[in-house]
Design a protein around this motif. Structure first.
Motif, PDB file in Angstrom:
ATOM      1  N   UNK A 182       0.833  -1.202   0.000  1.00  0.00           N
ATOM      2  CA  UNK A 182       0.000   0.000   0.000  1.00  0.00           C
ATOM      3  C   UNK A 182       0.870   1.255   0.000  1.00  0.00           C
ATOM      4  N   UNK A 183       2.025   1.190   0.637  1.00  0.00           N
ATOM      5  CA  UNK A 183       2.921   2.355   0.684  1.00  0.00           C
ATOM      6  C   UNK A 183       3.301   2.793  -0.724  1.00  0.00           C
ATOM      7  N   UNK A 184       3.600   1.844  -1.579  1.00  0.00           N
ATOM      8  CA  UNK A 184       3.962   2.168  -2.969  1.00  0.00           C
ATOM      9  C   UNK A 184       2.759   2.742  -3.710  1.00  0.00           C
ATOM     10  N   UNK A 185       1.598   2.144  -3.506  1.00  0.00           N
ATOM     11  CA  UNK A 185       0.383   2.623  -4.182  1.00  0.00           C
ATOM     12  C   UNK A 185       0.079   4.058  -3.757  1.00  0.00           C
ATOM     13  N   UNK A 186       0.064   4.322  -2.456  1.00  0.00           N
ATOM     14  CA  UNK A 186      -0.227   5.676  -1.974  1.00  0.00           C
ATOM     15  C   UNK A 186       0.851   6.658  -2.442  1.00  0.00           C
ATOM     16  N   UNK A 187       2.091   6.195  -2.483  1.00  0.00           N
ATOM     17  CA  UNK A 187       3.170   7.087  -2.898  1.00  0.00           C
ATOM     18  C   UNK A 187       3.054   7.461  -4.380  1.00  0.00           C
ATOM     19  N   UNK A 188       2.551   6.554  -5.177  1.00  0.00           N
ATOM     20  CA  UNK A 188       2.400   6.831  -6.609  1.00  0.00           C
ATOM     21  C   UNK A 188       1.103   7.564  -6.936  1.00  0.00           C
ATOM     22  N   UNK A 189       0.013   7.170  -6.287  1.00  0.00           N
ATOM     23  CA  UNK A 189      -1.309   7.678  -6.667  1.00  0.00           C
ATOM     24  C   UNK A 189      -1.906   8.672  -5.689  1.00  0.00           C
ATOM     25  N   UNK A 190      -1.321   8.798  -4.514  1.00  0.00           N
ATOM     26  CA  UNK A 190      -1.897   9.659  -3.492  1.00  0.00           C
ATOM     27  C   UNK A 190      -3.043   8.956  -2.781  1.00  0.00           C
ATOM     28  N   UNK A 191      -3.485   9.562  -1.700  1.00  0.00           N
ATOM     29  CA  UNK A 191      -4.546   8.949  -0.899  1.00  0.00           C
ATOM     30  C   UNK A 191      -5.847   8.829  -1.695  1.00  0.00           C
ATOM     31  N   UNK A 192      -6.258   9.924  -2.336  1.00  0.00           N
ATOM     32  CA  UNK A 192      -7.548   9.918  -3.025  1.00  0.00           C
ATOM     33  C   UNK A 192      -7.487   9.211  -4.374  1.00  0.00           C
ATOM     34  N   UNK A 193      -6.316   9.114  -4.946  1.00  0.00           N
ATOM     35  CA  UNK A 193      -6.174   8.394  -6.213  1.00  0.00           C
ATOM     36  C   UNK A 193      -6.035   6.896  -6.036  1.00  0.00           C
ATOM     37  N   UNK A 194      -5.826   6.460  -4.807  1.00  0.00           N
ATOM     38  CA  UNK A 194      -5.661   5.031  -4.505  1.00  0.00           C
ATOM     39  C   UNK A 194      -6.987   4.455  -4.035  1.00  0.00           C
ATOM     40  N   UNK A 195      -7.263   3.260  -4.490  1.00  0.00           N
ATOM     41  CA  UNK A 195      -8.515   2.612  -4.091  1.00  0.00           C
ATOM     42  C   UNK A 195      -8.219   1.307  -3.351  1.00  0.00           C
ATOM     43  N   UNK A 196      -9.220   0.827  -2.667  1.00  0.00           N
ATOM     44  CA  UNK A 196      -9.091  -0.482  -2.022  1.00  0.00           C
ATOM     45  C   UNK A 196      -8.866  -1.552  -3.086  1.00  0.00           C
ATOM     46  N   UNK A 197      -9.436  -1.353  -4.264  1.00  0.00           N
ATOM     47  CA  UNK A 197      -9.216  -2.308  -5.369  1.00  0.00           C
ATOM     48  C   UNK A 197      -7.744  -2.381  -5.743  1.00  0.00           C
ATOM     49  N   UNK A 198      -7.074  -1.224  -5.733  1.00  0.00           N
ATOM     50  CA  UNK A 198      -5.627  -1.203  -6.013  1.00  0.00           C
ATOM     51  C   UNK A 198      -4.873  -2.042  -4.984  1.00  0.00           C
ATOM     52  N   UNK A 199      -5.232  -1.860  -3.728  1.00  0.00           N
ATOM     53  CA  UNK A 199      -4.555  -2.592  -2.656  1.00  0.00           C
ATOM     54  C   UNK A 199      -4.876  -4.080  -2.748  1.00  0.00           C
ATOM     55  N   UNK A 200      -6.134  -4.396  -3.068  1.00  0.00           N
ATOM     56  CA  UNK A 200      -6.520  -5.802  -3.234  1.00  0.00           C
ATOM     57  C   UNK A 200      -5.722  -6.445  -4.366  1.00  0.00           C
TER      58      UNK A 200
END
Length: 196
Positions: free
Chosen positions: A15-33
């Motif tokens: 999730x750290x990589x996802x949030x770092x690339x997309x930001x909090x609002x650009x990241x979804x639970x689907x991305x993390x899944x």
């Protein structure tokens, strides 16, 4: 490590990589899944909300940076060497950055500016720690006679940090390592011309 803790740590790392690339609002639970291979229930077994994941992911990212900077500083013998090493962490030279997606402190500060007070507070605390880290290196250089005694340490820390983060932004925006080379050359010139 127990399987539950291992799964939790895996969620945080990815999730750290996802949030770092997309930001909090650009990241979804689907991305993390998708990144973790877990279903939503498997993630929520370990975390109450996306907010909780984001806060822990930022803590993880901050720790990755902290370790990278301390390791860079530890390898240098002089205060000047430490400054150059620490402020060149993202300059590359064939190395992967500490965390994919750029500087999580810069990314989180911009992403959470007016939208996520808890993330903004964590980013502010991380920045304060970073400025204190630079302050200690410069103070060490003054005590060792490497740097002038009349330096305005706080101003220098703010300037060096601004140049550092600006360089990371330029590298990401233009996807061009040439900016890192220009930055390192200017950093060396600044230390030699303005701090000695």
């Amino acid at each position: 490590m127990a399987k539950g803790l291992e799964t939790r740590d895996n969620i945080i790392r990815k999730a750290a990589v996802i949030f770092n690339k997309k930001g909090f609002y650009g990241s979804s639970m689907s991305d993390i899944m998708q990144s973790t291979g877990l279903e939503k229930g498997g993630i929520y077994r370990h975390f109450k909300s996306k907010d909780e994941i984001a806060l822990e992911a930022f803590d993880y990212s901050s720790d990755v940076l902290r370790q990278a900077y301390r390791s860079a500083a530890h390898q240098a013998q002089t205060a000047e060497g430490k400054l150059l090493a620490v402020l060149s962490v993202y300059a590359g030279r064939g190395q992967a950055p500490p965390l994919e997606g750029g500087c999580p402190l810069l990314n989180t500060a911009i992403d959470s500016d007016d939208t996520h007070p808890l993330l903004k507070q964590k980013a502010r605390e991380a920045m304060e720690e970073w400025l204190q880290f630079l302050n200690r290196i410069i103070t060490e250089g003054i005590r060792a006679g490497e740097f002038r005694k009349d330096l305005q340490i706080e101003q220098i820390c703010v300037f060096l940090t601004s140049a550092f983060e600006g360089n990371i932004m330029m590298q990401q925006l233009f996807n061009n390592d040439q900016y890192a080379e220009l930055y390192v050359e200017q950093l060396k010139a600044y230390i030699h011309n303005c701090m000695k």
